[in-house]
Design an enzyme around this catalytic site. Structure first.
Site, PDB file in Angstrom:
ATOM      1  N   HIS A  90     -33.972   7.757  10.977  1.00 60.09           N
ATOM      2  CA  HIS A  90     -34.844   6.731  11.540  1.00 60.09           C
ATOM      3  C   HIS A  90     -35.505   5.891  10.450  1.00 60.09           C
ATOM      4  CE1 HIS A  90     -37.377   4.995  14.607  1.00 60.09           C
ATOM      5  NE2 HIS A  90     -38.424   5.192  13.837  1.00 60.09           N
TER       6      HIS A  90
ATOM      7  N   THR B 295      -3.404  -0.324   6.635  1.00 58.80           N
ATOM      8  CA  THR B 295      -3.234   0.102   5.249  1.00 58.80           C
ATOM      9  C   THR B 295      -3.449   1.610   5.038  1.00 58.80           C
ATOM     10  OG1 THR B 295      -3.787  -2.046   4.381  1.00 58.80           O
ATOM     11  CG2 THR B 295      -4.248  -0.187   2.938  1.00 58.80           C
TER      12      THR B 295
ATOM     13  N   GLU C  38     -28.910   5.673  14.811  1.00 58.90           N
ATOM     14  CA  GLU C  38     -29.591   6.806  15.463  1.00 58.90           C
ATOM     15  C   GLU C  38     -29.359   6.796  16.969  1.00 58.90           C
ATOM     16  OE1 GLU C  38     -34.036   6.704  15.615  1.00 58.90           O
ATOM     17  OE2 GLU C  38     -33.785   4.796  14.583  1.00 58.90           O
TER      18      GLU C  38
ATOM     19  N   GLY D 255      -5.094 -13.108  20.354  1.00 53.80           N
ATOM     20  CA  GLY D 255      -6.346 -12.442  20.726  1.00 53.80           C
ATOM     21  C   GLY D 255      -6.480 -11.099  20.043  1.00 53.80           C
TER      22      GLY D 255
ATOM     23  N   SER E 172       0.810  -1.224   0.000  1.00 51.42           N
ATOM     24  CA  SER E 172       0.000   0.000   0.000  1.00 51.42           C
ATOM     25  C   SER E 172       0.843   1.274   0.000  1.00 51.42           C
ATOM     26  CB  SER E 172      -0.912   0.012   1.229  1.00 51.42           C
ATOM     27  OG  SER E 172      -1.716  -1.145   1.240  1.00 51.42           O
TER      28      SER E 172
ATOM     29  N   ALA F 199      14.835  -6.750  -3.802  1.00 49.12           N
ATOM     30  CA  ALA F 199      15.861  -5.710  -3.904  1.00 49.12           C
ATOM     31  C   ALA F 199      16.460  -5.496  -2.517  1.00 49.12           C
ATOM     32  CB  ALA F 199      15.239  -4.409  -4.414  1.00 49.12           C
TER      33      ALA F 199
ATOM     34  N   TYR G  18      -6.542  -8.700  16.142  1.00 49.94           N
ATOM     35  CA  TYR G  18      -7.391  -8.567  14.956  1.00 49.94           C
ATOM     36  C   TYR G  18      -7.492  -9.885  14.184  1.00 49.94           C
ATOM     37  CZ  TYR G  18      -7.158  -3.353  14.644  1.00 49.94           C
ATOM     38  OH  TYR G  18      -7.259  -2.009  14.836  1.00 49.94           O
TER      39      TYR G  18
ATOM     40  N   ASP H 172       4.030  -0.601   7.590  1.00 52.27           N
ATOM     41  CA  ASP H 172       4.250  -1.560   8.683  1.00 52.27           C
ATOM     42  C   ASP H 172       5.718  -1.761   9.036  1.00 52.27           C
ATOM     43  OD1 ASP H 172       1.540  -1.847   8.571  1.00 52.27           O
ATOM     44  OD2 ASP H 172       1.532  -3.996   8.133  1.00 52.27           O
TER      45      ASP H 172
ATOM     46  N   GLU I  60     -10.777 -12.249  13.822  1.00 51.07           N
ATOM     47  CA  GLU I  60     -11.453 -12.249  12.517  1.00 51.07           C
ATOM     48  C   GLU I  60     -11.500 -13.658  11.923  1.00 51.07           C
ATOM     49  OE1 GLU I  60     -10.637  -7.655  11.093  1.00 51.07           O
ATOM     50  OE2 GLU I  60      -9.381  -9.213  10.258  1.00 51.07           O
TER      51      GLU I  60
ATOM     52  N   LYS J 181      -9.433 -11.240   3.121  1.00 53.54           N
ATOM     53  CA  LYS J 181     -10.073 -11.493   4.418  1.00 53.54           C
ATOM     54  C   LYS J 181     -11.531 -11.031   4.405  1.00 53.54           C
ATOM     55  CE  LYS J 181     -10.531  -8.431   7.052  1.00 53.54           C
ATOM     56  NZ  LYS J 181      -9.558  -7.800   7.907  1.00 53.54           N
TER      57      LYS J 181
ATOM     58  N   ALA K  97     -11.657  -0.848  12.262  1.00 54.72           N
ATOM     59  CA  ALA K  97     -12.718  -1.856  12.436  1.00 54.72           C
ATOM     60  C   ALA K  97     -12.090  -3.225  12.588  1.00 54.72           C
ATOM     61  CB  ALA K  97     -13.638  -1.853  11.220  1.00 54.72           C
TER      62      ALA K  97
ATOM     63  N   CYS L 110      -2.074  -6.226   2.170  1.00 59.75           N
ATOM     64  CA  CYS L 110      -3.490  -5.841   2.211  1.00 59.75           C
ATOM     65  C   CYS L 110      -4.269  -6.470   1.059  1.00 59.75           C
ATOM     66  CB  CYS L 110      -3.614  -4.326   2.173  1.00 59.75           C
ATOM     67  SG  CYS L 110      -5.318  -3.779   2.016  1.00 59.75           S
TER      68      CYS L 110
ATOM     69  N   CYS M 110      -6.244  -7.633   4.173  1.00 62.54           N
ATOM     70  CA  CYS M 110      -7.565  -6.996   4.299  1.00 62.54           C
ATOM     71  C   CYS M 110      -8.564  -7.433   3.231  1.00 62.54           C
ATOM     72  CB  CYS M 110      -7.434  -5.482   4.200  1.00 62.54           C
ATOM     73  SG  CYS M 110      -5.922  -4.811   4.857  1.00 62.54           S
TER      74      CYS M 110
HETATM   75  P1  NDP Z   1      -2.293  -7.989  17.007  1.00 66.05           P
HETATM   76  O1  NDP Z   1      -1.169  -7.157  17.485  1.00 66.05           O
HETATM   77  O2  NDP Z   1      -3.625  -7.392  16.787  1.00 66.05           O
HETATM   78  O3  NDP Z   1      -2.504  -9.203  17.984  1.00 66.05           O
HETATM   79  C1  NDP Z   1      -1.454 -10.069  18.324  1.00 66.05           C
HETATM   80  C2  NDP Z   1      -1.991 -11.004  19.372  1.00 66.05           C
HETATM   81  O4  NDP Z   1      -1.011 -11.996  19.656  1.00 66.05           O
HETATM   82  C3  NDP Z   1      -2.300 -10.289  20.670  1.00 66.05           C
HETATM   83  O5  NDP Z   1      -3.456 -10.832  21.198  1.00 66.05           O
HETATM   84  C4  NDP Z   1      -1.068 -10.632  21.528  1.00 66.05           C
HETATM   85  O6  NDP Z   1      -1.364 -10.643  22.895  1.00 66.05           O
HETATM   86  C5  NDP Z   1      -0.772 -12.022  21.051  1.00 66.05           C
HETATM   87  N1  NDP Z   1       0.620 -12.418  21.230  1.00 66.05           N
HETATM   88  C6  NDP Z   1       1.709 -11.788  20.769  1.00 66.05           C
HETATM   89  N2  NDP Z   1       2.826 -12.489  21.083  1.00 66.05           N
HETATM   90  C7  NDP Z   1       2.402 -13.579  21.746  1.00 66.05           C
HETATM   91  C8  NDP Z   1       3.079 -14.693  22.335  1.00 66.05           C
HETATM   92  N3  NDP Z   1       4.392 -14.798  22.284  1.00 66.05           N
HETATM   93  N4  NDP Z   1       2.338 -15.634  22.956  1.00 66.05           N
HETATM   94  C9  NDP Z   1       0.999 -15.524  23.000  1.00 66.05           C
HETATM   95  N5  NDP Z   1       0.307 -14.502  22.467  1.00 66.05           N
HETATM   96  C10 NDP Z   1       1.011 -13.544  21.849  1.00 66.05           C
HETATM   97  O7  NDP Z   1      -1.717  -8.711  15.702  1.00 66.05           O
HETATM   98  P2  NDP Z   1      -2.404  -9.543  14.559  1.00 66.05           P
HETATM   99  O8  NDP Z   1      -1.409 -10.564  14.182  1.00 66.05           O
HETATM  100  O9  NDP Z   1      -3.755  -9.969  14.919  1.00 66.05           O
HETATM  101  O10 NDP Z   1      -2.513  -8.454  13.408  1.00 66.05           O
HETATM  102  C11 NDP Z   1      -1.343  -7.703  13.018  1.00 66.05           C
HETATM  103  C12 NDP Z   1      -1.715  -6.282  12.701  1.00 66.05           C
HETATM  104  O11 NDP Z   1      -2.389  -6.243  11.466  1.00 66.05           O
HETATM  105  C13 NDP Z   1      -2.678  -5.667  13.703  1.00 66.05           C
HETATM  106  O12 NDP Z   1      -2.009  -5.025  14.745  1.00 66.05           O
HETATM  107  C14 NDP Z   1      -3.480  -4.706  12.889  1.00 66.05           C
HETATM  108  O13 NDP Z   1      -2.896  -3.429  13.001  1.00 66.05           O
HETATM  109  C15 NDP Z   1      -3.374  -5.245  11.481  1.00 66.05           C
HETATM  110  N6  NDP Z   1      -4.668  -5.812  11.079  1.00 66.05           N
HETATM  111  C16 NDP Z   1      -5.735  -4.984  10.923  1.00 66.05           C
HETATM  112  C17 NDP Z   1      -6.947  -5.478  10.562  1.00 66.05           C
HETATM  113  C18 NDP Z   1      -8.111  -4.549  10.392  1.00 66.05           C
HETATM  114  O14 NDP Z   1      -7.892  -3.371  10.258  1.00 66.05           O
HETATM  115  N7  NDP Z   1      -9.338  -5.052  10.431  1.00 66.05           N
HETATM  116  C19 NDP Z   1      -7.161  -6.910  10.321  1.00 66.05           C
HETATM  117  C20 NDP Z   1      -5.986  -7.692  10.551  1.00 66.05           C
HETATM  118  C21 NDP Z   1      -4.797  -7.159  10.916  1.00 66.05           C
HETATM  119  P3  NDP Z   1      -1.430  -9.297  23.794  1.00 66.05           P
HETATM  120  O15 NDP Z   1      -2.661  -8.577  23.381  1.00 66.05           O
HETATM  121  O16 NDP Z   1      -1.498  -9.836  25.172  1.00 66.05           O
HETATM  122  O17 NDP Z   1      -0.165  -8.557  23.497  1.00 66.05           O
END
Ligand code: NDP
Length: 463
Positions: free
Chosen positions: A439, A314, A444, A178, A15, A115, A180, A306, A184, A51, A344, A43, A48
């Site tokens: 409405h 993105t 609303e 836990g 992007s 590169a 995004y 990133d 998802e 997905k 979102a 993306c 994105c």
């Molecule tokens: P996130 O940073 O959202 O989540 C990573 C998860 O992994 C967290 O729950 C984190 O826990 C956990 N984690 C990290 N390291 C460990 C570990 N060693 N052991 C156990 N758990 C761990 O990353 P994602 O991979 O889900 O997504 C990457 C990025 O991509 C996002 O930050 C987001 O910005 C982007 N994205 C955006 C989307 C959207 O706009 N809809 C969709 C998908 C991705 P903890 O919370 O405790 O740190």
């Protein structure tokens, strides 16, 4: 005309890279852009866009069920994973073509090669073993899924990269994380009929979101039939004798699944890029360190998106690219604005959010007002679906500014986009109150929450 081969060389066709290369080329600069995989980046190719197509696919079974309450009889339905993958691949190829054509039409040279930097102004193209030079360089190589290499059996697991191309839809999946991606994909796989378990190390999913969104989504997912295991992590993954995989967790549980997916964050993609040779500084995570204008410590080398580990989204990378163009080619130094970014989570139900969570706002301001509504959306009345929407506005009591807006429910992402404009413009709660409702809509509710549900002063809930 400079002594270099190019005015601008961009490494990475995602992007941020594509936008900066296209704009610079359309201004008459001599631009080359190198991409080692596919133009469009994470993306478009494996993030994105595919997905969201998967999200749509995974929602149809609920649409079929809901139709009955509205008088429809829907015949037998069946889902075919290879058909979805083929349709998705066709669409992604179309989009990649558009990206390529956009660059070509602007006059940029596309280089399908990895590169690497071999000097401050020098780039080696690995496919042709040719070395080229550029006056200005952009590093826009994005991120890569954290492989969790310290986990025994990690090589048996998939990440989101592979999730877009699994040959056969698994019958069961265990997803670690836990954030995004974990949330998802848990909803996507469950919606497609896969027995789904999510395992997360924290006390509640989506650690960086408002607590009502986190708890509300958790409940909705469990009600649908997704298992969520909290405060636990996978310690080992092995092949099961009967086929499939077995995960052993720290708390002593054993979870069997056809696939284990790791969604544990994304790392900046800088390994082997020659940054040291070019003298570009990186931080402890390998992210390229930049100033407010996306400039690295080497003044003619910039980094966007990133790979800088600022905000991994993105639209942020695209915004940073446009600021780069203003700064470098329009003599108008412009720093990207990372405040109040609406976002979102395409979970089911969706989360749309902008600004501070209740927790963040109560730590920042002396007193906040919280406006909260939880209700059954109109569509769920006749369908009989047990689902709730939650809407929440966080207001700084001192100046009445709305500092956070959070929605859980259908179209939350669409609403968050417009709330993003309002909050960016500095909207107050009084502006919401004097706005006429549309409405009948779910949105609303945002302009009809006249009385605070409660206040938080000095971090304590007071009424
Ligand atoms: P996130 O940073 O959202 O989540 C990573 C998860 O992994 C967290 O729950 C984190 O826990 C956990 N984690 C990290 N390291 C460990 C570990 N060693 N052991 C156990 N758990 C761990 O990353 P994602 O991979 O889900 O997504 C990457 C990025 O991509 C996002 O930050 C987001 O910005 C982007 N994205 C955006 C989307 C959207 O706009 N809809 C969709 C998908 C991705 P903890 O919370 O405790 O740190």
């Amino acid at each position: 005309m400079t002594a270099y081969d190019y005015d601008l060389f961009v490494i990475g066709g995602g992007s941020g890279g594509v936008r900066s290369a296209r704009l610079a080329a359309s201004m008459g600069r001599r631009v080359a852009i190198a991409e080692e995989y596919r133009f469009g980046g994470t993306c478009v190719i494996r993030g994105c866009v595919p997905k969201k197509l998967f999200v749509y696919a995974s929602q149809f079974h609920e649409h079929f069920e809901d139709a009955a309450g509205y008088g429809w009889t829907v015949g037998e339905s069946r889902f075919d994973w290879p058909t979805l993958i083929a349709a998705k691949d066709k669409e992604i190829a179309r989009l990649e073509g558009l990206y390529r054509r956009g660059l070509e039409n602007a006059g940029a040279e596309l280089l399908d090669t990895r590169a690497v930097l071999t000097g401050p102004h020098e780039i080696r193209l690995l496919k042709t073993e040719k070395t080229v030079t550029a006056e200005t360089i952009i590093i826009a190589t994005g991120g890569t899924a954290n492989p969790h290499a310290s986990l025994p059996g990690h090589e048996l697991c998939i990440t989101s990269n592979e999730a877009f191309h699994i040959e056969e839809l698994p019958k069961s999946i265990l997803i670690a994380g836990g954030g995004y991606i974990a949330v998802e994909f848990a909803n996507i796989f469950h919606g497609l009929g896969v027995d789904t378990t999510l395992i997360y190390r924290g006390k509640e999913i989506l650690s960086r979101f408002d607590i009502d969104m986190r708890q509300g989504l958790h409940k909705a997912m469990v009600d649908k039939g997704i298992r969520i295991v909290l405060t636990d992590v996978i310690e080992e993954v092995t092949k099961s004798p009967a086929g499939g995989l077995t995960a052993r967790t720290k708390a002593g549980a054993t979870i069997a699944a056809d696939q284990v997916m790791l969604a544990l964050g994304r790392d900046p993609n800088t390994v082997g890029l020659g940054l040291e040779t070019a003298g570009v500084a990186v931080d402890h995570r390998g992210a390229v360190v930049v100033d407010a204008y996306s400039r690295t410590n080497v003044p003619h080398i910039f980094a966007l998106g990133d790979v800088t580990d600022r905000v991994q989204l993105t639209p942020v990378a695209i915004h940073e690219a446009m600021c780069f163009i203003e700064t470098v080619y329009k003599n108008n130094p412009t720093a990207p604005d990372h405040d109040l970014i609406a976002t979102a989570v395409f979970s089911q139900p969706e989360i749309g959010t902008v600004g501070l969570s209740e927790e963040e706002a109560s730590a920042k301001f002396d007193e906040i007002e919280v406006y909260r509504a939880e209700f059954r959306p109109m569509k769920a009345t006749l369908s009989g679906r047990a689902e709730k929407m939650i809407m929440k506005l966080i207001v700084n009591a001192a100046d009445r500014k709305v500092v956070g807006a959070h929605i859980l429910g259908h179209d939350a992402g669409e609403m968050a986009q417009l709330l993003g404009v309002s909050l960016k413009a500095g909207v107050t709660k009084d502006d919401f109150d004097r706005t006429m409702a549309v409405h009948p809509t779910a949105a609303e509710e945002l302009v009809t929450m006249y009385k605070p549900s409660y206040r938080v002063k000095g971090g304590e809930r007071i009424a």
